[in-house]
Design a protein around this motif. Structure first.
Motif, PDB file in Angstrom:
ATOM      1  N   SER A 135      42.211 -31.159 -19.380  1.00  0.00           N
ATOM      2  CA  SER A 135      41.313 -30.014 -19.304  1.00  0.00           C
ATOM      3  C   SER A 135      41.421 -29.164 -20.562  1.00  0.00           C
ATOM      4  O   SER A 135      42.392 -29.246 -21.305  1.00  0.00           O
ATOM      5  N   ARG A 136      40.412 -28.314 -20.788  1.00  0.00           N
ATOM      6  CA  ARG A 136      40.389 -27.489 -22.006  1.00  0.00           C
ATOM      7  C   ARG A 136      41.414 -26.367 -21.900  1.00  0.00           C
ATOM      8  O   ARG A 136      41.498 -25.669 -20.891  1.00  0.00           O
ATOM      9  N   LYS A 137      42.161 -26.166 -22.986  1.00  0.00           N
ATOM     10  CA  LYS A 137      43.238 -25.187 -22.965  1.00  0.00           C
ATOM     11  C   LYS A 137      42.961 -23.942 -23.794  1.00  0.00           C
ATOM     12  O   LYS A 137      43.588 -22.918 -23.615  1.00  0.00           O
ATOM     13  N   TYR A 181      33.903 -30.754 -10.745  1.00  0.00           N
ATOM     14  CA  TYR A 181      35.369 -30.755 -10.833  1.00  0.00           C
ATOM     15  C   TYR A 181      35.852 -31.864 -11.780  1.00  0.00           C
ATOM     16  O   TYR A 181      36.807 -31.660 -12.539  1.00  0.00           O
ATOM     17  N   ILE A 184      35.641 -30.628 -15.266  1.00  0.00           N
ATOM     18  CA  ILE A 184      36.797 -29.813 -15.662  1.00  0.00           C
ATOM     19  C   ILE A 184      37.928 -30.724 -16.126  1.00  0.00           C
ATOM     20  O   ILE A 184      38.539 -30.506 -17.177  1.00  0.00           O
ATOM     21  N   ALA A 185      38.200 -31.764 -15.355  1.00  0.00           N
ATOM     22  CA  ALA A 185      39.321 -32.653 -15.665  1.00  0.00           C
ATOM     23  C   ALA A 185      39.144 -33.366 -16.995  1.00  0.00           C
ATOM     24  O   ALA A 185      40.132 -33.629 -17.694  1.00  0.00           O
ATOM     25  N   GLY A 187      37.561 -32.158 -19.597  1.00  0.00           N
ATOM     26  CA  GLY A 187      37.478 -31.230 -20.708  1.00  0.00           C
ATOM     27  C   GLY A 187      36.087 -30.817 -21.124  1.00  0.00           C
ATOM     28  O   GLY A 187      35.889 -30.369 -22.252  1.00  0.00           O
ATOM     29  N   ASP A 190      34.712 -25.382 -17.694  1.00  0.00           N
ATOM     30  CA  ASP A 190      35.897 -24.549 -17.536  1.00  0.00           C
ATOM     31  C   ASP A 190      36.116 -24.002 -16.136  1.00  0.00           C
ATOM     32  O   ASP A 190      37.258 -23.738 -15.757  1.00  0.00           O
ATOM     33  N   VAL A 209      41.925 -32.412 -10.845  1.00  0.00           N
ATOM     34  CA  VAL A 209      41.943 -31.272 -11.766  1.00  0.00           C
ATOM     35  C   VAL A 209      43.374 -30.891 -12.138  1.00  0.00           C
ATOM     36  O   VAL A 209      43.691 -30.655 -13.312  1.00  0.00           O
ATOM     37  N   GLY A 214      44.549 -28.528 -15.113  1.00  0.00           N
ATOM     38  CA  GLY A 214      43.818 -27.372 -14.623  1.00  0.00           C
ATOM     39  C   GLY A 214      44.469 -26.747 -13.405  1.00  0.00           C
ATOM     40  O   GLY A 214      45.555 -27.161 -12.970  1.00  0.00           O
ATOM     41  N   SER A 234      39.989 -24.617 -15.901  1.00  0.00           N
ATOM     42  CA  SER A 234      40.557 -25.558 -16.862  1.00  0.00           C
ATOM     43  C   SER A 234      41.928 -25.141 -17.356  1.00  0.00           C
ATOM     44  O   SER A 234      42.708 -25.992 -17.810  1.00  0.00           O
ATOM     45  N   ASN A 235      42.239 -23.842 -17.297  1.00  0.00           N
ATOM     46  CA  ASN A 235      43.539 -23.371 -17.748  1.00  0.00           C
ATOM     47  C   ASN A 235      43.900 -22.067 -17.045  1.00  0.00           C
ATOM     48  O   ASN A 235      43.058 -21.427 -16.406  1.00  0.00           O
TER      49      ASN A 235
END
Length: 249
Positions: A135-137, A181, A184-185, A187, A190, A209, A214, A234-235
């Motif tokens: 996921s996006r950080k 969902y 999200i996983a 990337g 969000d 996720v 996430g 996502s984070n």
């Protein structure tokens, strides 16, 4: 199980004469022969391979087990999309203990994408090969892409809470069911904010996720595996920002 569900569902997808039965008196919650056939196919495998595990399925309810594990099945998450011909529905499979899901699959049979998470695995398998899910950080709330399935979200109060978050993000989109969902996983987005979910709607997405890095909770910040109001992020940074807005709304 996911392969068996694919085989049961795909012959019915985008069939012009597919009948849909409405499960609600007030409203519209469709079920088709494909939903029921897919769940029966998965249950048949569990009866042979995991006879002591419990099962909770959307179409055929709960079967008690003695192992402490329960398979949570949604044979077609997004049947409204399925009968409309959109490829955003999916097969949801999770195995859970008393604390929630420990492994899950979000499978999209038509486009051939399978998202797997838990037990040390975070992976997407498709016709294009395999890739790790992350996921996006590095995104903040103002940069976020937000999804929900239904524009009304839930009650008027829940819609108002959602709009408080939507006003702060870069982009809001609708109508993806479980596929949001999965995005999200991998990337791509969000946040997913939803209300009125059942446990079979969310347990597999939680596993996927969380395996990708996430977070998924309810709108109070507690565990969400029983359904209800769900916030997936996502984070942790985006999760906390969205959670504060939901709680203050």
């Amino acid at each position: 199980m996911a392969d068996a569900a694919r085989a049961a569902i795909l012959p019915h997808f985008r069939m012009n004469d597919l009948a849909a039965e409405n499960k609600l008196i007030d409203g519209f919650d469709p079920v088709t022969i494909a939903d029921r056939a897919a769940e029966l196919a998965m249950r048949d495998i569990l009866a042979k391979e995991r006879p002591y595990d419990g099962i909770l399925g959307e179409e055929f309810g709960a079967t008690q087990g003695s192992s402490g594990l329960t398979w949570v099945l949604d044979p077609i998450d997004g049947t409204r999309g399925f009968i409309s011909g959109t490829p955003t529905w999916g097969v949801l499979i999770a195995v859970s203990d008393e604390n929630g899901p420990i492994f899950g699959i979000v499978d999209q049979p038509y486009v051939g994408e399978r998202f797997v998470g838990g037990l040390g695995v975070a992976q997407m398998v498709s016709r294009h090969g395999e890739r790790q899910l992350t996921s996006r950080k590095n995104k903040s709330l103002k940069e976020a892409v937000l999804f929900t399935t239904f524009p009304e979200v839930g009650s008027a109060e829940e819609r108002s809470s959602f709009e408080r978050v939507a006003a702060e993000v870069k982009l809001t989109r609708y109508g993806m069911d479980c596929y949001a969902y999965a995005l999200i996983a991998c990337g791509q987005v969000d946040l997913v904010i939803e209300a009125g979910l059942n446990s079979y709607d969310i347990q597999a997405p939680i596993a996927v996720v969380e395996a990708a890095g996430g977070m998924v909770t309810d709108w109070s910040g507690d565990r969400a595996h029983e359904g209800g109001r769900v916030l997936a992020a996502s984070n942790q940074r985006i999760h906390q920002a969205a959670l504060e807005l939901l709680q203050n709304a």
